[in-house]
Design a protein around this motif. Structure first.
Motif, short mmCIF file in Angstrom:
data_model
loop_
_atom_site.label_atom_id
_atom_site.label_comp_id
_atom_site.label_asym_id
_atom_site.label_seq_id
_atom_site.Cartn_x
_atom_site.Cartn_y
_atom_site.Cartn_z
N LYS A 78 -10.62 15.98 -4.46
CA LYS A 78 -11.73 16.78 -4.98
C LYS A 78 -12.72 15.93 -5.77
O LYS A 78 -13.93 16.12 -5.69
CB LYS A 78 -11.19 17.91 -5.86
N ASP A 79 -12.20 14.97 -6.54
CA ASP A 79 -13.04 14.16 -7.41
C ASP A 79 -13.59 12.91 -6.73
O ASP A 79 -14.34 12.14 -7.34
CB ASP A 79 -12.25 13.74 -8.66
N ALA A 80 -13.22 12.69 -5.46
CA ALA A 80 -13.61 11.46 -4.77
C ALA A 80 -14.98 11.60 -4.11
O ALA A 80 -15.44 12.70 -3.81
CB ALA A 80 -12.56 11.09 -3.73
N ASP A 81 -15.63 10.43 -3.86
CA ASP A 81 -16.89 10.45 -3.12
C ASP A 81 -16.60 10.50 -1.62
O ASP A 81 -15.44 10.47 -1.20
CB ASP A 81 -17.76 9.23 -3.46
N GLU A 82 -17.65 10.56 -0.81
CA GLU A 82 -17.49 10.76 0.63
C GLU A 82 -16.71 9.63 1.29
O GLU A 82 -15.83 9.86 2.14
CB GLU A 82 -18.86 10.91 1.28
N GLU A 83 -16.99 8.39 0.94
CA GLU A 83 -16.30 7.25 1.57
C GLU A 83 -14.82 7.24 1.20
O GLU A 83 -13.97 6.92 2.02
CB GLU A 83 -16.96 5.93 1.16
N THR A 84 -14.51 7.58 -0.06
CA THR A 84 -13.12 7.61 -0.48
C THR A 84 -12.36 8.70 0.27
O THR A 84 -11.22 8.50 0.70
CB THR A 84 -13.02 7.87 -2.00
N ARG A 85 -13.00 9.84 0.47
CA ARG A 85 -12.36 10.92 1.23
C ARG A 85 -12.08 10.49 2.66
O ARG A 85 -11.01 10.76 3.21
CB ARG A 85 -13.24 12.16 1.21
N ARG A 86 -13.05 9.83 3.27
CA ARG A 86 -12.86 9.36 4.65
C ARG A 86 -11.69 8.38 4.72
O ARG A 86 -10.88 8.41 5.65
CB ARG A 86 -14.15 8.70 5.16
N ALA A 87 -11.60 7.50 3.72
CA ALA A 87 -10.53 6.51 3.69
C ALA A 87 -9.16 7.19 3.54
O ALA A 87 -8.19 6.84 4.22
CB ALA A 87 -10.75 5.53 2.55
N MET A 88 -9.09 8.18 2.65
CA MET A 88 -7.83 8.89 2.43
C MET A 88 -7.38 9.61 3.69
O MET A 88 -6.21 9.54 4.09
CB MET A 88 -8.00 9.90 1.29
N ILE A 89 -8.31 10.31 4.35
CA ILE A 89 -7.97 11.08 5.55
C ILE A 89 -7.52 10.17 6.68
O ILE A 89 -6.47 10.39 7.30
CB ILE A 89 -9.16 11.94 5.99
N LYS A 90 -8.32 9.12 6.97
CA LYS A 90 -7.97 8.25 8.09
C LYS A 90 -6.66 7.52 7.86
O LYS A 90 -5.79 7.48 8.74
CB LYS A 90 -9.09 7.24 8.34
N SER A 91 -6.50 6.93 6.67
CA SER A 91 -5.29 6.14 6.40
C SER A 91 -4.03 7.00 6.45
O SER A 91 -3.02 6.62 7.05
CB SER A 91 -5.39 5.44 5.05
N TYR A 92 -4.10 8.19 5.86
CA TYR A 92 -2.90 9.03 5.78
C TYR A 92 -2.55 9.66 7.12
O TYR A 92 -1.38 9.70 7.51
CB TYR A 92 -3.12 10.13 4.73
N GLN A 93 -3.55 10.13 7.85
CA GLN A 93 -3.28 10.81 9.11
C GLN A 93 -2.92 9.85 10.23
O GLN A 93 -1.98 10.08 10.98
CB GLN A 93 -4.49 11.66 9.52
N THR A 94 -3.67 8.76 10.38
CA THR A 94 -3.40 7.86 11.50
C THR A 94 -2.15 7.01 11.28
O THR A 94 -1.57 6.50 12.23
CB THR A 94 -4.60 6.93 11.76
#
Length: 236
Positions: free
Chosen positions: A176-192
């Motif tokens: 929630k507190d992250a910026d757009e790039e951090t969110r993209r990094a979290m989603i891609k790293s965790y899911q893939t």
């Protein structure tokens, strides 16, 4: 208004009260934990409030570790005992301190579970076959070994839920507190990566292929295809 029936069972560290009132939740159950007192009030349809129990507990509890658990047909109050290592002979009343012997001379007030009317009930409580039972210290057909196993299993499930819930809340706050790039990094790293990597650095994650060349596997484990063929990892 009739109070719901309840009974309790216990281990040496936790006493669990099961209240037989369906469809309860955090909005309809009002509980006040104190170190040596317990007050429990439920709210039924139409806003009618019923006091289920209110009184001084047999011994002290650790308020911060007490909890409620809701099920469709009932809800549970879990009291964490302040002094571990022995069982309470009754729920309410004045108990001896510092883990002194609490053996009751009254069998009905000893190990038996009780309901709101101080009468023993057998709802969903394991029993033993009296024809095969060994001599027992109490004149009871309740299988206390099975009850203790159930309590320990519930404690383990609660601990796992607490850990999983804490991690989920941490992830939600972080996202929630992250910026757009951090969110993209979290989603891609965790899911893939299948949950083995969580990174907040998009500059790093954008270059990684966690499904192939940069696959990460926990120590002592390995990735395999459905056919059983081992897949390469970055450490190979």
């Amino acid at each position: 208004m009739e109070r719901p029936k309840y009974y309790y069972s216990q281990s040496e560290s936790v006493l669990t009260i099961e209240i037989l009132e369906p469809n309860m939740n955090e909005n309809t159950v009002h509980v006040d934990f104190a170190s040596d007192k317990l007050t429990l009030i439920i709210e039924r349809a139409g806003g009618k409030k019923v006091t289920v129990m209110c009184g001084s507990l047999f011994n002290s509890i650790n308020v911060s570790k007490c909890k409620l658990k809701y099920k469709d047909e009932k809800f549970l109050v879990k009291l964490s005992k302040e002094k571990k290592g022995y069982e309470w002979p009754k729920l309410f009343g004045s108990g001896k301190k510092d883990g002194e012997s609490t053996t009751s001379t009254n069998g009905s007030e000893g190990q038996s579970s009780t309901n709101g009317n101080n009468a023993a009930i057998n709802t969903s409580v394991p029993t033993v076959d009296t024809s095969k039972a060994q001599n027992r210290p109490y004149a009871s057909t309740r299988d206390w070994n099975e009850i203790e196993r159930n309590l320990k299993r519930e404690e383990e499930e609660d601990n796992k839920e607490d850990k999983d819930g804490a991690f989920g809340r941490f992830m939600q706050t972080m996202y929630k507190d992250a910026d757009e790039e951090t969110r993209r990094a979290m989603i891609k790293s965790y899911q893939t990566s299948g949950g083995t990597v969580l990174s907040c650095d998009w500059n790093e994650v954008a270059k990684k292929d966690y499904e192939k060349n940069d696959r990460v596997v926990p120590k002592g484990q390995e990735w395999k295809t459905w056919e059983g063929e081992k897949l390469p990892t970055k450490d190979d």
